[in-house]
Design a protein around this motif. Structure first.
Motif, short mmCIF file in Angstrom:
data_model
loop_
_atom_site.label_atom_id
_atom_site.label_comp_id
_atom_site.label_asym_id
_atom_site.label_seq_id
_atom_site.Cartn_x
_atom_site.Cartn_y
_atom_site.Cartn_z
N GLY A 62 0.86 -1.20 0.00
CA GLY A 62 0.00 0.00 0.00
C GLY A 62 0.88 1.23 0.00
N ASP A 83 -0.64 -0.20 -4.89
CA ASP A 83 -1.64 0.66 -4.24
C ASP A 83 -2.91 0.62 -5.08
OD1 ASP A 83 -1.33 2.99 -1.92
OD2 ASP A 83 -2.99 3.35 -3.29
N VAL A 128 3.16 1.09 5.74
CA VAL A 128 2.89 2.18 6.70
C VAL A 128 1.45 2.63 6.54
CG1 VAL A 128 3.50 4.52 7.42
CG2 VAL A 128 5.30 2.95 6.72
C1 LIG Z 1 -2.77 6.33 4.71
S1 LIG Z 1 -2.27 5.90 3.09
C2 LIG Z 1 -0.60 5.34 3.36
C3 LIG Z 1 0.20 5.30 2.10
C4 LIG Z 1 1.70 5.05 2.29
N1 LIG Z 1 1.94 3.75 2.85
C5 LIG Z 1 2.34 6.14 3.09
O1 LIG Z 1 2.91 5.85 4.14
O2 LIG Z 1 2.29 7.30 2.65
C6 LIG Z 1 -3.15 4.40 2.76
C7 LIG Z 1 -2.92 3.88 1.35
O3 LIG Z 1 -3.56 2.61 1.21
C8 LIG Z 1 -4.13 2.54 -0.08
N2 LIG Z 1 -5.21 1.54 -0.04
C9 LIG Z 1 -6.37 1.64 0.66
N3 LIG Z 1 -7.09 0.52 0.49
C10 LIG Z 1 -6.39 -0.30 -0.32
C11 LIG Z 1 -6.61 -1.60 -0.85
N4 LIG Z 1 -7.72 -2.29 -0.57
N5 LIG Z 1 -5.66 -2.13 -1.65
C12 LIG Z 1 -4.54 -1.43 -1.95
N6 LIG Z 1 -4.26 -0.20 -1.47
C13 LIG Z 1 -5.18 0.35 -0.67
C14 LIG Z 1 -4.59 3.96 -0.36
O4 LIG Z 1 -4.77 4.23 -1.72
C15 LIG Z 1 -3.46 4.78 0.27
O5 LIG Z 1 -2.46 5.10 -0.65
#
Ligand SMILES: C[S@@+](CC[C@H](N)C(=O)[O-])C[C@H]1O[C@@H](n2cnc3c(N)ncnc32)[C@H](O)[C@@H]1O
Length: 250
Positions: A62, A83, A128
């Motif tokens: 993610g 992502d 994260v």
């Molecule tokens: C709070 S952000 C954190 C992103 C990154 N890890 C960071 O630290 O900046 C949560 C991320 O999870 C992704 N996400 C949410 N649900 C998801 C899913 N079911 N499968 C893949 N990615 C997902 C969102 O698009 C987003 O980019």
């Protein structure tokens, strides 16, 4: 099992990515702590758990806008990042270009619940702030499939056992998605069905104020050390912490 609003989640983070694309100056990743909103202790601990990742195949789970992917690539890892938001991944590609590590990175749009990586593929996984957005059971099944035997996955996640903190979070100005729910101990316990080993450590009791007072003052006040001391003496305080680092092994 919770019903997830995946399309809304994607649109929320696509929109958020537009803002990042406008701020081109933040693309250089010299200091990963810039992206951690005051969770430096948890990050240092996670990187220690990950060990030497140079030359290893590592997944940024993610990956969002890819700051961690770039940081891991700079440490010599071959990094895959996925992502649900294609716009976030676009930012990730730009970051990788600007930081000169594009050839060490592979970004793909994917859902955590349906990974298209092969079985037994990753030496290590880092994530994260992601587990609390996804379907834990479906995603854990997929994650364990793609990890090599003995590989470790490490996640820094918000802990949702402190009611007052949950209230403050619910009033947050940054906006939240419907899927988001800070993890409860019961969520972490569910991981035991999929991994041979599940461990977790709480972070940020007083340290949670680092994001408001700045890392300089937090370091001066030794908030991380104060927290470690308090949490080791009074384990009942752990559930009040803001963050948890979860480590699972296949
Ligand atoms: C709070 S952000 C954190 C992103 C990154 N890890 C960071 O630290 O900046 C949560 C991320 O999870 C992704 N996400 C949410 N649900 C998801 C899913 N079911 N499968 C893949 N990615 C997902 C969102 O698009 C987003 O980019």
């Amino acid at each position: 099992m919770r019903h997830l609003h995946l399309k809304e989640e994607e649109m929320f983070f696509d929109k958020k990515a537009e803002g990042v694309l406008e701020r081109y100056e933040s693309f250089l990743i010299d200091d990963p702590y810039y992206f951690l909103a005051g969770s430096s202790g948890a990050f240092e601990y996670s990187m220690k758990l990950a060990g030497d990742i140079c030359g290893k195949r590592v997944l940024d789970y993610g990956c969002g806008s890819g700051w961690l992917s770039v940081h891991l690539a700079k440490m010599g890892a071959n990094v895959c990042g996925f992502d649900i938001s294609s716009k976030m991944l676009e930012v990730g590609v730009k970051r990788a270009q600007v930081n000169g590590v594009l050839e060490k990175l592979n970004f793909q749009k994917m859902k955590a619940e349906e990974l298209s990586y092969p079985d037994d593929f990753f030496d290590a996984v880092l994530g994260v702030s992601v587990l609390h957005h996804i379907d834990i059971d479906k995603s854990a099944r997929e994650l364990t499939r793609t990890m090599k035997k003995g590989a470790r996955s490490i996640f820094i996640e918000p802990l949702g056992e402190n009611r007052l903190l949950n209230y403050v979070r619910s009033r947050g100005i940054q906006g939240r998605t419907k899927n988001e729910h800070p993890l409860k101990y019961a969520d972490i316990e569910r991981l035991k069905a999929y991994f041979s080993k599940v461990e977790y450590t709480e972070f940020q009791l007083f340290g949670m104020f680092e994001r408001f007072i700045g890392s300089g003052l937090a370091r001066f006040l030794k908030l991380d050390s104060l927290d470690r001391w308090l949490l080791s003496r009074f384990p009942g305080l752990k559930k009040l912490c803001r963050l948890v680092v979860i480590s699972v092994e296949k």
